[in-house]
Design a protein around this motif. Structure first.
Motif, PDB file in Angstrom:
ATOM      1  N   ASN A  43       0.825  -1.213   0.000  1.00  0.00           N
ATOM      2  CA  ASN A  43       0.000   0.000   0.000  1.00  0.00           C
ATOM      3  C   ASN A  43       0.856   1.259   0.000  1.00  0.00           C
ATOM      4  O   ASN A  43       0.362   2.346   0.278  1.00  0.00           O
ATOM      5  N   SER A  44       2.146   1.101  -0.300  1.00  0.00           N
ATOM      6  CA  SER A  44       3.050   2.240  -0.449  1.00  0.00           C
ATOM      7  C   SER A  44       4.287   1.763  -1.197  1.00  0.00           C
ATOM      8  O   SER A  44       4.549   0.554  -1.292  1.00  0.00           O
ATOM      9  N   ILE A  45       5.052   2.700  -1.712  1.00  0.00           N
ATOM     10  CA  ILE A  45       6.302   2.355  -2.389  1.00  0.00           C
ATOM     11  C   ILE A  45       7.260   1.692  -1.411  1.00  0.00           C
ATOM     12  O   ILE A  45       7.922   0.691  -1.736  1.00  0.00           O
ATOM     13  N   ALA A  46       7.331   2.188  -0.179  1.00  0.00           N
ATOM     14  CA  ALA A  46       8.237   1.615   0.818  1.00  0.00           C
ATOM     15  C   ALA A  46       7.851   0.178   1.154  1.00  0.00           C
ATOM     16  O   ALA A  46       8.734  -0.677   1.346  1.00  0.00           O
ATOM     17  N   GLU A  47       6.573  -0.118   1.232  1.00  0.00           N
ATOM     18  CA  GLU A  47       6.142  -1.486   1.505  1.00  0.00           C
ATOM     19  C   GLU A  47       6.564  -2.422   0.383  1.00  0.00           C
ATOM     20  O   GLU A  47       7.027  -3.547   0.634  1.00  0.00           O
ATOM     21  N   CYS A  48       6.413  -1.984  -0.846  1.00  0.00           N
ATOM     22  CA  CYS A  48       6.817  -2.819  -1.980  1.00  0.00           C
ATOM     23  C   CYS A  48       8.298  -3.155  -1.908  1.00  0.00           C
ATOM     24  O   CYS A  48       8.707  -4.293  -2.162  1.00  0.00           O
ATOM     25  N   ARG A  49       9.107  -2.187  -1.557  1.00  0.00           N
ATOM     26  CA  ARG A  49      10.542  -2.415  -1.448  1.00  0.00           C
ATOM     27  C   ARG A  49      10.860  -3.419  -0.344  1.00  0.00           C
ATOM     28  O   ARG A  49      11.716  -4.299  -0.508  1.00  0.00           O
ATOM     29  N   ALA A  50      10.166  -3.305   0.780  1.00  0.00           N
ATOM     30  CA  ALA A  50      10.401  -4.234   1.887  1.00  0.00           C
ATOM     31  C   ALA A  50      10.013  -5.653   1.502  1.00  0.00           C
ATOM     32  O   ALA A  50      10.682  -6.626   1.891  1.00  0.00           O
ATOM     33  N   TRP A  98     -11.658   2.170  -1.267  1.00  0.00           N
ATOM     34  CA  TRP A  98     -11.870   3.591  -1.578  1.00  0.00           C
ATOM     35  C   TRP A  98     -11.348   4.522  -0.483  1.00  0.00           C
ATOM     36  O   TRP A  98     -11.746   5.683  -0.409  1.00  0.00           O
ATOM     37  N   PHE A  99     -10.422   4.011   0.366  1.00  0.00           N
ATOM     38  CA  PHE A  99      -9.872   4.823   1.461  1.00  0.00           C
ATOM     39  C   PHE A  99      -8.357   4.684   1.494  1.00  0.00           C
ATOM     40  O   PHE A  99      -7.813   3.583   1.432  1.00  0.00           O
ATOM     41  N   TRP A 100      -7.674   5.834   1.601  1.00  0.00           N
ATOM     42  CA  TRP A 100      -6.215   5.858   1.515  1.00  0.00           C
ATOM     43  C   TRP A 100      -5.552   5.066   2.632  1.00  0.00           C
ATOM     44  O   TRP A 100      -4.430   4.576   2.447  1.00  0.00           O
ATOM     45  N   ASP A 101      -6.193   4.938   3.789  1.00  0.00           N
ATOM     46  CA  ASP A 101      -5.603   4.176   4.888  1.00  0.00           C
ATOM     47  C   ASP A 101      -5.307   2.732   4.493  1.00  0.00           C
ATOM     48  O   ASP A 101      -4.343   2.134   4.985  1.00  0.00           O
ATOM     49  N   TYR A 102      -6.148   2.179   3.617  1.00  0.00           N
ATOM     50  CA  TYR A 102      -6.106   0.739   3.366  1.00  0.00           C
ATOM     51  C   TYR A 102      -5.753   0.378   1.919  1.00  0.00           C
ATOM     52  O   TYR A 102      -5.370  -0.769   1.662  1.00  0.00           O
ATOM     53  N   ALA A 103      -5.921   1.302   0.988  1.00  0.00           N
ATOM     54  CA  ALA A 103      -5.757   0.957  -0.426  1.00  0.00           C
ATOM     55  C   ALA A 103      -5.581   2.229  -1.253  1.00  0.00           C
ATOM     56  O   ALA A 103      -5.334   3.307  -0.711  1.00  0.00           O
ATOM     57  N   GLY A 104      -5.753   2.101  -2.586  1.00  0.00           N
ATOM     58  CA  GLY A 104      -5.506   3.240  -3.464  1.00  0.00           C
ATOM     59  C   GLY A 104      -6.551   3.448  -4.531  1.00  0.00           C
ATOM     60  O   GLY A 104      -6.256   4.026  -5.585  1.00  0.00           O
ATOM     61  N   GLY A 105      -7.795   2.984  -4.292  1.00  0.00           N
ATOM     62  CA  GLY A 105      -8.848   3.195  -5.265  1.00  0.00           C
ATOM     63  C   GLY A 105      -8.670   2.339  -6.507  1.00  0.00           C
ATOM     64  O   GLY A 105      -7.919   1.361  -6.523  1.00  0.00           O
ATOM     65  N   LEU A 106      -9.361   2.721  -7.568  1.00  0.00           N
ATOM     66  CA  LEU A 106      -9.303   1.931  -8.801  1.00  0.00           C
ATOM     67  C   LEU A 106      -7.907   1.906  -9.425  1.00  0.00           C
ATOM     68  O   LEU A 106      -7.548   0.971 -10.124  1.00  0.00           O
ATOM     69  N   MET A 107      -7.112   2.933  -9.161  1.00  0.00           N
ATOM     70  CA  MET A 107      -5.755   2.965  -9.708  1.00  0.00           C
ATOM     71  C   MET A 107      -4.935   1.761  -9.271  1.00  0.00           C
ATOM     72  O   MET A 107      -4.212   1.151 -10.064  1.00  0.00           O
TER      73      MET A 107
END
Length: 437
Positions: A141-148, A239-248
Motif C-alpha cells: 500500500n506504499s512504495i516503501a512497503e513494496c521495497r520491503a 476507496w480509502f487511503w488508509d487501506y488501499a488506493g482506489g481503482l488505480m
C-alpha cells in the motif's frame, strides 16, 4: 516442511488431490495416484472473504494440495468458509490471529487475501516463518512497503506469486507477442482504462459498532485508529487511503501491468494526474471516482483513466489496453484482443477470444514452482508485483499532491518533498514497517 518433504516436492512429477476436497477439486483429479499426507502441500489462507477464497479454491484444484488452516478477523466469514470445506470432508484449523497460522508447522504455504494495508506485514513475516506465499495484488500500500516485500523474498528465498493472474492467460501472452513483433510500428501511446458501471460511488454512512464477531482492532492493524464505519469494511476498503488506493491500484495494477510489459519499461520520468469525485461530490469515499493520469517516458506515454458508475469506455469496451502504433492499434482486455489497422499500413487481426481460466493457471504455476523451486518459472514474481504497484502509487501520489511530479531514478525518490512524504505510510497501533537486512 522436513527435508524429505522438500525432496519429494522438488522431484515428484505427479501429486494426488487432497483427500476429501471433492467440493473444490475437479473429478478428473481422482485419476492421480494417492499421495501420503506427509507429502502434500499444506495450505493456510489469511483473509478469506473475497479474492483470498477464490485464490484458495483455485490452488486446491491442483493435485497434492490440501487446506489445513484458515484465518480471518471476521468470525462470521471464518465459520462460513470452514463449514464449506467441512462439507467436502476437509478438517481445518481456524485462527483469528494470522501470527498463530504462520507459527503452525503444518502449514507449508499461505494465501494472503486481506485488505491491501496488511499485505506487507503478513508477507514479510510469512517469509521469515519459512512459508511460500501467494499474495493478492497490489502487493503493498506504499512504495516503501513494496521495497520491503522484495527484500524479504530475496533474503529468505521463498516462492512468492503475486495475484496478477492475467500473466498466466494465453490470449494476454499472445497479444504481447504481437506487440513485441514490431508489426504495429512505433508505439507512441498506450491507453489503459477502467469504466465500471457495477462500481458505484458509495453514500456517506454514520460511524457505528463493528458487527458481532469482528475483531475490528486487529482489522485496523497498522492503519490509523478510527471509529468503525461500514463504508471502510470488506469490499469498500478500496476507496480509502488508509487501506488501499482506489481503482488505480485495484484494477489499474492488472491493466497497467500489461502496458509496462508491452513497452518493456517500468519507470516513468514524470507523472501527472487529475480527477476527483465528479460522479458524486458527496460520496463517502476518499479516492477519486474519475481520474486521468499520464506517465511520461522517453519516447512514449502511458495514459490511465477510470470512471465509476459508467461503462462507456474507449473502443466500446468497459476496460482495456490499447497499444497505439503508427501502423495500427492492438486493443486487449479480459475478453480477447484484436488489431485495428491504420488505413492500409497493415492487415487487421480479427478478434482473438479468451479461451482459458487465468486464475486456475496462475494457481497451477504457483504450485509447480513450489515443487520445482525454479523461481524464474513464476509468472508473477514479487518484482513484477512491486514494479506495477509502485507505478500505480506514483499516479496516486501525483493526484494527492495536485502536482506534476518527477522521478529521480538514480536516488529512488521524487524531486518534490511533498511527494516524497507519501513514499512511505505512517504505521500506527504499535506496528512498524518491516526492516529486512
Amino acid at each position: 516442511m522436513t527435508h524429505s518433504r522438500r525432496h519429494f516436492l522438488g522431484t515428484a512429477s505427479t501429486l494426488a488431490a487432497g483427500a476429501g476436497l471433492s467440493a473444490l477439486v475437479p473429478a478428473s483429479v481422482s485419476a492421480f495416484a494417492p499421495v501420503s499426507p506427509a507429502d502434500k502441500i499444506r495450505i493456510g489462507a489469511i483473509g478469506i472473504n473475497g479474492m483470498g477464497w477464490a485464490d484458495l479454491t483455485a490452488i486446491l484444484k491442483n493435485p497434492g494440495t490440501e487446506c489445513v488452516a484458515l484465518c480471518d478477523v471476521d468470525k462470521n466469514v471464518l465459520d462460513k468458509r470452514a463449514a464449506e470445506l467441512s462439507r467436502g470432508g476437509a478438517k481445518v484449523k481456524t485462527y483469528g490471529d494470522y501470527r498463530q497460522l504462520l507459527a503452525d508447522k503444518d502449514v507449508d504455504a499461505v494465501v494472503i487475501g486481506t485488505p491491501d494495508h496488511w499485505h506487507c506485514l503478513m508477507m514479510v513475516e510469512a517469509c521469515q516463518a519459512g512459508k511460500d506465499i501467494y499474495v493478492e495484488k497490489p502487493i503493498g500500500n506504499s512504495i516503501a512497503e513494496c521495497r520491503a516485500m522484495v527484500a524479504a523474498q530475496q533474503r529468505y528465498n521463498r516462492v512468492v506469486q503475486v495475484g496478477q493472474w492475467q500473466r498466466s492467460q494465453k490470449h494476454f501472452r499472445d497479444a504481447i507477442d504481437f506487440v513485441h513483433s514490431g508489426k504495429l510500428g512505433k508505439i507512441r501511446l498506450v491507453k489503459v482504462w477502467g469504466y465500471f458501471a457495477w462500481v458505484n460511488p458509495i453514500s456517506k454512512l454514520p460511524d457505528g459498532n463493528p458487527p458481532a464477531g469482528v475483531d475490528y482492532r486487529t482489522w485496523l492493524g497498522p492503519a490509523e485508529n478510527r471509529p468503525f464505519n461500514p463504508n471502510r469494511f470488506h469490499f469498500n476498503f478500496r476507496w480509502f487511503w488508509d487501506y488501499a488506493g482506489g481503482l488505480m491500484t485495484d484494477w489499474g495494477v492488472h491493466l497497467l501491468d500489461y502496458a509496462l510489459l508491452g513497452m518493456k519499461s517500468a519507470t516513468p520520468h514524470s507523472i501527472m494526474a487529475a480527477g476527483g469525485k465528479f460522479a458524486n461530490q458527496d460520496s463517502g469515499a476518499e479516492t477519486p471516482d474519475t481520474l486521468t493520469t499520464v506517465f511520461e517516458f522517453d519516447d512514449f506515454n502511458i495514459q490511465w483513466e477510470h470512471a465509476m458508475g459508467i461503462d462507456g469506455g474507449p473502443y466500446a469496451r468497459g476496460h482495456g489496453i490499447a497499444y497505439i502504433g503508427n501502423n495500427g492499434t492492438l486493443v486487449l482486455n479480459r475478453d480477447g484482443w484484436e488489431v485495428i489497422p491504420e488505413g492500409k499500413r497493415m492487415e487487421a487481426v480479427a478478434f482473438q477470444k479468451a479461451s482459458d481460466n487465468g486464475l486456475d493457471l496462475h494457481a497451477q504455476n504457483f504450485i509447480e514452482v513450489i515443487k520445482s523451486r525454479k523461481m524464474t518459472d513464476l509468472h508473477a514474481p514479487i518484482q513484477v508485483g512491486a514494479d506495477i504497484a509502485i507505478f500505480s502509487q506514483m499516479g496516486n501520489i501525483s493526484y494527492r499532491t495536485g502536482k506534476k511530479i518527477y522521478w529521480d531514478k538514480e536516488h529512488g525518490k521524487f524531486t518534490d518533498d511533498e511527494a516524497n512524504k507519501l513514499i512511505a505510510k505512517e504505521y500506527h497501533n504499535g506496528y512498524k514497517l518491516p526492516s529486512v537486512s
